[in-house]
Design a protein around this motif. Structure first.
Motif, short mmCIF file in Angstrom:
data_model
loop_
_atom_site.label_atom_id
_atom_site.label_comp_id
_atom_site.label_asym_id
_atom_site.label_seq_id
_atom_site.Cartn_x
_atom_site.Cartn_y
_atom_site.Cartn_z
N GLY A 139 3.83 -6.07 8.70
CA GLY A 139 4.06 -4.68 8.31
C GLY A 139 5.51 -4.06 8.51
O GLY A 139 6.31 -4.67 9.48
N ASN B 228 -11.91 4.20 15.35
CA ASN B 228 -11.35 4.45 13.99
C ASN B 228 -12.43 5.32 12.92
O ASN B 228 -13.02 4.64 12.24
N TYR C 150 -2.76 5.48 -0.06
CA TYR C 150 -3.90 4.43 0.43
C TYR C 150 -4.31 3.70 -1.13
O TYR C 150 -5.35 3.19 -0.80
N THR D 161 -3.73 0.37 -2.99
CA THR D 161 -3.06 -1.14 -2.86
C THR D 161 -3.14 -1.79 -4.08
O THR D 161 -3.90 -1.57 -5.22
N ASP E 151 -6.63 -2.86 8.06
CA ASP E 151 -6.32 -2.29 9.16
C ASP E 151 -6.20 -2.79 10.44
O ASP E 151 -7.05 -3.65 10.86
N SER F 120 -0.34 -6.23 6.38
CA SER F 120 -0.67 -7.36 5.35
C SER F 120 -1.34 -8.53 6.00
O SER F 120 -0.52 -8.77 6.98
N VAL G 263 1.07 -1.00 0.08
CA VAL G 263 0.00 -0.12 0.06
C VAL G 263 0.90 1.18 0.05
O VAL G 263 1.92 1.25 0.78
N LYS H 297 -0.57 0.51 10.89
CA LYS H 297 -2.08 0.39 10.91
C LYS H 297 -2.34 -0.44 9.57
O LYS H 297 -3.29 -1.14 9.68
N ASP H 298 -2.00 0.16 8.27
CA ASP H 298 -2.22 -0.70 7.03
C ASP H 298 -1.14 -1.78 7.02
O ASP H 298 -0.16 -1.52 6.58
N ILE I 28 -4.41 -6.05 2.28
CA ILE I 28 -4.07 -4.90 3.19
C ILE I 28 -5.32 -4.60 4.20
O ILE I 28 -6.40 -4.39 3.60
#
Lengths: 199, 199
Positions: free
Chosen positions: B66, B95, A71, A73, B33, B17, A67, B14-15, B31
Motif C-alpha cells: 500500500g 470495522n 472506493y 476498484t 481491507d 493490495s 482503488v 486500510k485499502d 484490494i
C-alpha cells in the motif's frame, strides 16, 4: 462505464499495485506509476536492476489494481511487452516528476512496458448493492466469474433469503444478478440441492 | 521507524493490495481491507466463494502493498494461516462498516486470516535521496536485496558519477549506501570490471 473509463481511473489513481510471480513461484507486488493510458493500453517503466524487471522479462504478464477515493476498484490482468527506448522519453515528457528520481541520462536504465491485452474488473463498494462489471481489452474475451443458478433450482428461497446484497431474484430458476454479486459463495453453500454452480 | 510502525502505515491506508498466485501460476491482485494490526501480525477476511480464498487455502502465502498520501510505500511478503470463527466477530467489532456489506449472520461466509511471518520493505519516495529499509517479522530473518561493490573495485568512479540518487561513496572499494539505493542497476551495468554484484 466503458473500458477506456476504467483505464482512466487507474491513471487518476496513478500509484497502483503491480503483481507478478517470482522465479520461485511466490507472489510479489509493488507500487508502480501508471505513466500513460492510450487506446486501452497501459504504459509503465521499471529499471533493469529490479526483480520486477526480471519477472516481466520471464513471464510477460502482470496483475494490476488500484482503488480511488470513492472506493471504486479497477483490476487488470494480462500480457505485457517491452517497448523501444523512445517510450522512456515520452513517459518522462508526460510525467515530469520522474526527472527528480532519474535525472539526466540515468533515465535510460529504465525500460518501458505496455499492458496490451487481458481482462479487467470494476468493483464499486460505495453503492448498495455493490456494483461490479467485467471487461476485456486487446484480443481477449470477457472472463466470467462467480456463481449461477441452474435448472435444478427447486425455488426454496434458501439462497435469496440470506444473500448479503439481496441480489437474487425469485423465478424458475432463481437468478443471481451478476452486476451486484459479491461472489461470496453463501448461496452456493446454502442451496440444499446443489443447483448453484461456480462459473 | 520500527517494524510495528510499518504495519501501522498499512492499517492507516486500510485499502491495500493483496497478491497471490492462482492455480495456473498467474499473478492475481485485489484490494482488501487491513482489519486488525496486533503484535506485528496483520488480520484480514475473505469469503469462501472467492478465488482469493481458494488461493490462500492452497498456498498459504500472500504479498501485500500500500502507499499513503506521503508517497511512503510498505510491502510485506509472507505466510498466512486461517483463524477460528471468533476472529470474524472481532473484525466486525473493530470495522463497523463491514456490517453494511455482510449484514447479520451472512458474515459467517467470511473466514479470517492472519499474516504471521515474513519480510517487509519500507520505501519513501518523498525524500531526496529516496529512503528504503528492510525488516522482518515472525520467525524470519531480514532479506537483503540490491547491489554491493566488491573488493575488485578499481576506484574509477564510473558507478558514482551517474547514480541517479548519488548514493555511492568514494573509497576502496566504493560503497553503495543501501538505505538510499533505488536498486536500478545502473552502477552494475556501468562498472568496467564487474566489481558490482547483485545480492
Amino acid at each position: 462505464m466503458k473500458t477506456k473509463d476504467y483505464f482512466k481511473i487507474l491513471r487518476e489513481i496513478k500509484d497502483v499495485s503491480f503483481a507478478t510471480v517470482d522465479e520461485d513461484g511466490h507472489p510479489q507486488v509493488r507500487i508502480i506509476d501508471v505513466m500513460i493510458i492510450e487506446n486501452k493500453k497501459l504504459y509503465f517503466v521499471t529499471a533493469r536492476g529490479k526483480d520486477f524487471y526480471k519477472q516481466l522479462e520471464e513471464k510477460q504478464e502482470v496483475a494490476i489494481t488500484g482503488v480511488n477515493k470513492k472506493y471504486q476498484t479497477v483490476r487488470l490482468n494480462g500480457k505485457v511487452k517491452k517497448l523501444e527506448k523512445g517510450w522512456v522519453d515520452r513517459v518522462f515528457d508526460e510525467n515530469l516528476s520522474m526527472n527528480n528520481v532519474y535525472p539526466g541520462k540515468s533515465r535510460y536504465i529504465l525500460e518501458a512496458f505496455c499492458l496490451y491485452e487481458g481482462h479487467g474488473e470494476f468493483f464499486d463498494l460505495s453503492v448498495s448493492p455493490i456494483f461490479r462489471e467485467s471487461f476485456s481489452f486487446g484480443n481477449c474475451e470477457i472472463e466470467k466469474k462467480g456463481f449461477i443458478i441452474s435448472e435444478e433450482c427447486i425455488g426454496c428461497n434458501s439462497c435469496a433469503k440470506d444473500c448479503p446484497q439481496q441480489c437474487i431474484t425469485k423465478g424458475s430458476p432463481y437468478v443471481i444478478n451478476q452486476l451486484n454479486c459479491l461472489h461470496c459463495g453463501l448461496c452456493f453453500e446454502r442451496c440444499p440441492v446443489k443447483a448453484i454452480k461456480r462459473i
